[in-house]
Design a protein around this motif. Sequence first.
Motif, mmCIF file in Angstrom:
data_model
loop_
_atom_site.group_PDB
_atom_site.id
_atom_site.type_symbol
_atom_site.label_atom_id
_atom_site.label_comp_id
_atom_site.label_asym_id
_atom_site.label_seq_id
_atom_site.Cartn_x
_atom_site.Cartn_y
_atom_site.Cartn_z
ATOM 1 N N ALA A 294 -0.968 -2.997 -4.098
ATOM 2 C CA ALA A 294 -2.073 -2.063 -4.301
ATOM 3 C C ALA A 294 -2.588 -2.144 -5.731
ATOM 4 C CB ALA A 294 -1.623 -0.632 -3.993
ATOM 5 N N THR B 286 -7.396 6.633 -3.076
ATOM 6 C CA THR B 286 -6.135 7.280 -2.721
ATOM 7 C C THR B 286 -6.235 8.804 -2.690
ATOM 8 O OG1 THR B 286 -4.946 5.418 -3.710
ATOM 9 C CG2 THR B 286 -3.690 7.419 -3.283
ATOM 10 N N GLY C 49 -6.660 -4.259 -3.036
ATOM 11 C CA GLY C 49 -5.735 -3.865 -4.083
ATOM 12 C C GLY C 49 -5.791 -4.708 -5.331
ATOM 13 N N ALA D 257 0.822 -1.205 0.000
ATOM 14 C CA ALA D 257 0.000 0.000 0.000
ATOM 15 C C ALA D 257 0.860 1.261 0.000
ATOM 16 C CB ALA D 257 -0.921 -0.014 1.218
ATOM 17 N N MET E 203 -5.027 0.956 -0.348
ATOM 18 C CA MET E 203 -4.661 -0.036 -1.361
ATOM 19 C C MET E 203 -5.270 0.322 -2.716
ATOM 20 S SD MET E 203 -2.798 -2.530 -0.070
ATOM 21 C CE MET E 203 -3.129 -4.058 -0.955
#
Length: 482
Positions: free
Chosen positions: A344, A354, A331, A73, A326
Motif C-alpha cells: 500500500a 483509507t 499503492g 492493503a 491501497m
Amino acid sequence: MLLVAGCGANKAEISEPDPASAKGFSGGVAADEPRAALVARNILASGGNAADAVVAGALALTVTYPGAAALGAGGICIALDPVNRKADSIDFLPQLPPGGGGVPIPGMLRGLALLQGTHGQLRWEAVVSPAEALARFGERTSRAFVQSAAEANPPVAREAGLARLLLNRSGAPRSEGEQVSQNELAATLGRIRSAGAGDFYQGMLARQVLADAARIGGAIRPEDLRGYTAQIGKPIEVPFQFGSIVYASPNAQGGAIAAWLLEQGFEPAGRLSLQNVGKTKPREFVTAIGQAYRGTGGNAPLFEQGSTSLSAIDKTGRAVACSFSMGRAFGARRIGSETGILFAAAPGGPGDETAYLAALAVGNYTAKQSFAAGAVSGGAPGAAALAQVLLDSLGSNGGRLGVAMAKPRLFQPAPDAPVLHEPGYDAALLGAITERGVPKVEVRRLGRVTMAVCGNGVPRSPESCRVAADPRGFGLAAGDEF
C-alpha cells in the motif's frame, strides 16, 4: 437471482457449484470485481457462511484486483450475527512503522484471518485455495481491472514497477480478457494456505515480505511486522425502527459520516422508521452532506480507484461487509520480487482513500434477523452514497435495490464547496441550489457501493433478498437458489 452490474464477467468461465452440495437459499454476494464475486458465491454454495465468502472473495481480489486490494492493503469489516446477538467491527488499516520509510505494514491478512476465525466456519485452507489457483493457473483480466489501471491517478500503465502485471509481452497495456498468471504470488498464497496467515508476519514468509519491503525503500523491522494486530471492537450503532444499523471502525471516518447523515437527514422523529425511509428531502440532504464533510480538508479524493468493497449475506442471517484500500490506486506501485505482492501507499499521502472507507450491516437482535450488508469504495463520496442507497432500498423492503443503486447521486465536500452531481440528477433541485448561489458541477461518478438487502429479513424471508454491485463500475452481484 443473478444481478450483474457491467459486463466484466467472463461468462464462458463461470464455474457452477455442485447442486448436490447446496440446496435452498445459500446467500448473496456483491463485489467490485466479477471473479471475486464468483469465488465468494461458490463458497456460500459449498456450505460456507458470509464471513467465509467475504474472506475467500477478498483473497481473490488480491489476485484479480490488486490495485485496490492486494496483500499489502488494509481495510475495515463489519460482521453481524443476529442469531448470537453479536456485531463486530474489525479494523486492519495499514500503519507506518516507527522507522517511517514510506511503506506501511500490511494489515490485510491479519484482518481477514481475524474475520474468518471469529465468524467463519470453513477450514482456512478452503477459503485460501481459490485465490491460490487463480494466481497459479492464470485468470483473464476483467473489465474492472482494466478500468482501474486506466483511471489510476497518477497514471500507472507504463510504470516500471508494475510492468509485469499491467503490460503484455509486446509492452502494450493489457486489454480485457488477457490471461495473466502470477507465480510468485501463487507461491505466497500457497504458503499462507498451508502455514496460516501468521507465517506472513512471523515465519519464513515474513522474511520474504521484509526483504521485498526493504527493496522499495521500506523500513519495516521484524518486530514491527510481528507486532501488527487487527483490532476487533464495538461498531458505531444507529437505532432503527426494527433494530440497528451498525457501522465498522470509528478509525475510518467514512462510517461515522454515513451514520451522522442518517441521523441528521433521515431522522425527523428522533428514530428512523420505514415510514421515513425513502422520503428524504433532497435540499436538506445536500446541506447535511456538506456539514458531514466539514473539516475533512479540500483535497479529499473524489473519483479514485485505490479502494474496493465486498458484501455478503447468508441463509443463517449472518451479514458481512468490508472496504479495502491501497491508499491510492496500486499503492506503492512496486511488486515484490519474492512474494509477488503490492504494498500500500503511505497513509495520508495524496489521494489517500483509507479515511473514507465505510461498511455497514442492518439487523434485529430480538427477532434474530439481518436486513442488509453494504460497503463502499471510490473516495470521499462513498459514505454519502452508502447512506442514500441503504435508505432508498430499505424503504421499498429491498425490492428497489437496483433502482436505488443506479439513481443519480449528489455530493458536496464542504458547506461552501461546489455541489457535484451525476448526469440525470433532478433538474429542479439543481436549479434551486443554483438560486442559493452554490455552483454545481456535473461529474461522471460519485462513489461505488456493493450491497445485499433482505427487505423482510433473513433467515425468515430469503425470497426478499436482493444483491447489487454499483453500475458505476464493472463488478458482479450474485445470489443463488438451488
